[in-house]
Design a protein around this motif. Structure first.
Motif, PDB file in Angstrom:
ATOM      1  N   SER A  43       0.827  -1.203   0.000  1.00  0.00           N
ATOM      2  CA  SER A  43       0.000   0.000   0.000  1.00  0.00           C
ATOM      3  C   SER A  43       0.862   1.253   0.000  1.00  0.00           C
ATOM      4  CB  SER A  43      -0.933  -0.002   1.217  1.00  0.00           C
ATOM      5  OG  SER A  43      -1.824  -1.090   1.175  1.00  0.00           O
ATOM      6  N   ALA A  44       1.946   1.213   0.791  1.00  0.00           N
ATOM      7  CA  ALA A  44       2.857   2.359   0.852  1.00  0.00           C
ATOM      8  C   ALA A  44       3.529   2.583  -0.496  1.00  0.00           C
ATOM      9  CB  ALA A  44       3.895   2.146   1.947  1.00  0.00           C
ATOM     10  N   GLN A  45       3.947   1.501  -1.155  1.00  0.00           N
ATOM     11  CA  GLN A  45       4.571   1.616  -2.472  1.00  0.00           C
ATOM     12  C   GLN A  45       3.614   2.268  -3.466  1.00  0.00           C
ATOM     13  OE1 GLN A  45       7.545   0.998  -3.630  1.00  0.00           O
ATOM     14  NE2 GLN A  45       8.562  -0.566  -2.409  1.00  0.00           N
ATOM     15  N   SER A  46       2.365   1.825  -3.444  1.00  0.00           N
ATOM     16  CA  SER A  46       1.370   2.371  -4.346  1.00  0.00           C
ATOM     17  C   SER A  46       1.124   3.860  -4.068  1.00  0.00           C
ATOM     18  CB  SER A  46       0.057   1.586  -4.211  1.00  0.00           C
ATOM     19  OG  SER A  46      -0.936   2.103  -5.059  1.00  0.00           O
ATOM     20  N   SER A  47       1.029   4.219  -2.792  1.00  0.00           N
ATOM     21  CA  SER A  47       0.818   5.615  -2.408  1.00  0.00           C
ATOM     22  C   SER A  47       1.999   6.477  -2.831  1.00  0.00           C
ATOM     23  CB  SER A  47       0.606   5.730  -0.894  1.00  0.00           C
ATOM     24  OG  SER A  47      -0.562   5.057  -0.493  1.00  0.00           O
ATOM     25  N   PHE A  48       3.203   5.934  -2.661  1.00  0.00           N
ATOM     26  CA  PHE A  48       4.397   6.706  -3.023  1.00  0.00           C
ATOM     27  C   PHE A  48       4.463   6.951  -4.522  1.00  0.00           C
ATOM     28  CE2 PHE A  48       8.930   6.865  -4.242  1.00  0.00           C
ATOM     29  CZ  PHE A  48       9.241   8.082  -3.640  1.00  0.00           C
ATOM     30  N   ARG A  49       4.134   5.943  -5.313  1.00  0.00           N
ATOM     31  CA  ARG A  49       4.166   6.112  -6.773  1.00  0.00           C
ATOM     32  C   ARG A  49       3.192   7.209  -7.210  1.00  0.00           C
ATOM     33  NH1 ARG A  49       4.799   0.401  -6.831  1.00  0.00           N
ATOM     34  NH2 ARG A  49       2.548   0.123  -7.008  1.00  0.00           N
ATOM     35  N   ARG A  50       2.014   7.227  -6.603  1.00  0.00           N
ATOM     36  CA  ARG A  50       1.043   8.272  -6.957  1.00  0.00           C
ATOM     37  C   ARG A  50       1.560   9.657  -6.572  1.00  0.00           C
ATOM     38  NH1 ARG A  50      -2.658   4.476  -4.897  1.00  0.00           N
ATOM     39  NH2 ARG A  50      -2.758   5.617  -2.925  1.00  0.00           N
ATOM     40  N   ALA A  51       2.124   9.753  -5.358  1.00  0.00           N
ATOM     41  CA  ALA A  51       2.653  11.043  -4.896  1.00  0.00           C
ATOM     42  C   ALA A  51       3.834  11.487  -5.752  1.00  0.00           C
ATOM     43  CB  ALA A  51       3.063  10.939  -3.429  1.00  0.00           C
ATOM     44  N   LEU A  52       4.670  10.537  -6.163  1.00  0.00           N
ATOM     45  CA  LEU A  52       5.831  10.864  -6.988  1.00  0.00           C
ATOM     46  C   LEU A  52       5.392  11.365  -8.367  1.00  0.00           C
ATOM     47  CD1 LEU A  52       8.925  10.864  -7.016  1.00  0.00           C
ATOM     48  CD2 LEU A  52       8.847   8.526  -7.897  1.00  0.00           C
ATOM     49  N   ASN A  53       4.343  10.765  -8.922  1.00  0.00           N
ATOM     50  CA  ASN A  53       3.829  11.232 -10.211  1.00  0.00           C
ATOM     51  C   ASN A  53       3.281  12.654 -10.095  1.00  0.00           C
ATOM     52  OD1 ASN A  53       4.460   8.908 -11.665  1.00  0.00           O
ATOM     53  ND2 ASN A  53       2.535   7.905 -11.163  1.00  0.00           N
ATOM     54  N   LEU A  54       2.633  12.948  -8.976  1.00  0.00           N
ATOM     55  CA  LEU A  54       2.133  14.307  -8.754  1.00  0.00           C
ATOM     56  C   LEU A  54       3.301  15.294  -8.694  1.00  0.00           C
ATOM     57  CD1 LEU A  54      -0.618  13.602  -6.059  1.00  0.00           C
ATOM     58  CD2 LEU A  54      -1.008  14.474  -8.379  1.00  0.00           C
ATOM     59  N   TYR A  55       4.387  14.882  -8.032  1.00  0.00           N
ATOM     60  CA  TYR A  55       5.581  15.735  -7.943  1.00  0.00           C
ATOM     61  C   TYR A  55       6.172  15.992  -9.325  1.00  0.00           C
ATOM     62  CZ  TYR A  55      10.488  16.911  -7.154  1.00  0.00           C
ATOM     63  OH  TYR A  55      11.720  17.500  -7.196  1.00  0.00           O
ATOM     64  N   ARG A  56       6.289  14.945 -10.116  1.00  0.00           N
ATOM     65  CA  ARG A  56       6.864  15.076 -11.451  1.00  0.00           C
ATOM     66  C   ARG A  56       5.991  15.935 -12.360  1.00  0.00           C
ATOM     67  NH1 ARG A  56       8.613   8.691 -11.804  1.00  0.00           N
ATOM     68  NH2 ARG A  56      10.646   8.914 -10.763  1.00  0.00           N
TER      69      ARG A  56
END
Length: 255
Positions: A43-56
Motif C-alpha cells: 500500500s505504501a509503495q502504491s501511495s508513493f508512486r502516486r505522490a511521486l507522479n504528482l511531484y513530477r
C-alpha cells in the motif's frame, strides 16, 4: 555401546535446546503480522508512486499532502528516505524552505547510510542559498562533494556554489566551480552565463566573449533557454559598446 550413547547425549540435548528455542521464537511471530506488514508495504509503495507522479507533474501541494499522509500511516516504509527527500523538494518548490530543510535534516539524522544523504546535503545547500545564508550553503557544498557523489550531484552542487561565490565576490572560486559543471547539466545555459559574468569581473574579456558564444550555440529547447540566450546577447552587446565596437554591439541587440 553405553559409552557411545552417553557420548551422544550432549549433542542430542544441545540440538533439542536449539530446536526448542527456534520453536519458541516462531511461536512469538504472528503470521497475521507478517501478512499485515507485507500488505502495508504494498500500500505504501502504491501511495508513493502516486505522490511521486504528482511531484513530477509539478503538483507539489497535492504531492506533499500525500507524502505526509504516507509517512504518518506507514512509518516503517522501506523507501521512507526517498519519501522524505521528495517531500523536502516539494516544500522547497512551494517556498517553504524551513520545512524543506527539516526533511533533509531528518535524512541526515535518521537515515545516515541512505543513498539519499548526498541528495539531502545538496538540498540543504540549495535551501540555504535561497534563504541568503551563503556561508552555510557553502558548508553543505563541501559536505556534498565528499566521498564519491554522482555526476548529477557534482553538477548541481558546483552550480549553486558558483553562483554563491559570485554573490560573495569571490570570482576566482566561482569560475572554478562553474567550470567543473558538465555540458549535460540541465542548468548548463545558466552555468555559462554566470561563468561569463565572473570572467568579466576578473577582466578576462576574451574568455568571457568565448563563453557568450557557447551560449549562442546551444539549441533553443524551451522559453527559459530563450531568455538566457537573449540576456546573453544583451550583455555581450553592452560589452561591445563599452569596448568601442558599436557596430558589433548593435548586431547583438538585433539578435
Amino acid at each position: 555401546m553405553l559409552r557411545q550413547r552417553q557420548r551422544h547425549f550432549p549433542l542430542l540435548i544441545r540440538a533439542t535446546l536449539i530446536l526448542a528455542m527456534s520453536l519458541a521464537v516462531q511461536a512469538q511471530i504472528n503470521p497475521f503480522d507478517i501478512d499485515k506488514n507485507r500488505d502495508d508495504e504494498k500500500s505504501a509503495q502504491s501511495s508513493f508512486r502516486r505522490a511521486l507522479n504528482l511531484y513530477r507533474d509539478g503538483n507539489y501541494w497535492a504531492s506533499s499532502r500525500d507524502m505526509v499522509t504516507l509517512l504518518d500511516r506507514y512509518p516503517h516504509f522501506s523507501h521512507a528516505d526517498e519519501t522524505y527527500f521528495t517531500l523536502g523538494n516539494c516544500l522547497n518548490e512551494l517556498g517553504m524552505q524551513n520545512g524543506a530543510a527539516r526533511m533533509y535534516e531528518h535524512i541526515l539524522r535518521k537515515h545516515i547510510y541512505s543513498t539519499y544523504v548526498p541528495h539531502a546535503l545538496l538540498g540543504l545547500q540549495r535551501v540555504n542559498y535561497e534563504k541568503g545564508a551563503l556561508s552555510e550553503s557553502l558548508t553543505y557544498y563541501t559536505a556534498a562533494m565528499r566521498g564519491n557523489p554522482s555526476r548529477e550531484i557534482i553538477d548541481l552542487a558546483n552550480y549553486y556554489a558558483g553562483i554563491t561565490y559570485y554573490k560573495l565576490g569571490d570570482y576566482p572560486k566561482s569560475i572554478v566551480a562553474l567550470s567543473d559543471v558538465s555540458t549535460k547539466s540541465p542548468y548548463y545555459d545558466y552555468v555559462l552565463y554566470n561563468l561569463a559574468k565572473s570572467l568579466l569581473r576578473m577582466q578576462r574579456v576574451n574568455q568571457a566573449v568565448d563563453v557568450f558564444h557557447k551560449i549562442f550555440d546551444l539549441p533553443i529547447i524551451n522559453d527559459e533557454r530563450r531568455r538566457v540566450v537573449n540576456e546573453a546577447h544583451l550583455s555581450l552587446g553592452y560589452l561591445y559598446y563599452e569596448l568601442g565596437y558599436s557596430d558589433q554591439g548593435i548586431e547583438q541587440f538585433n539578435k
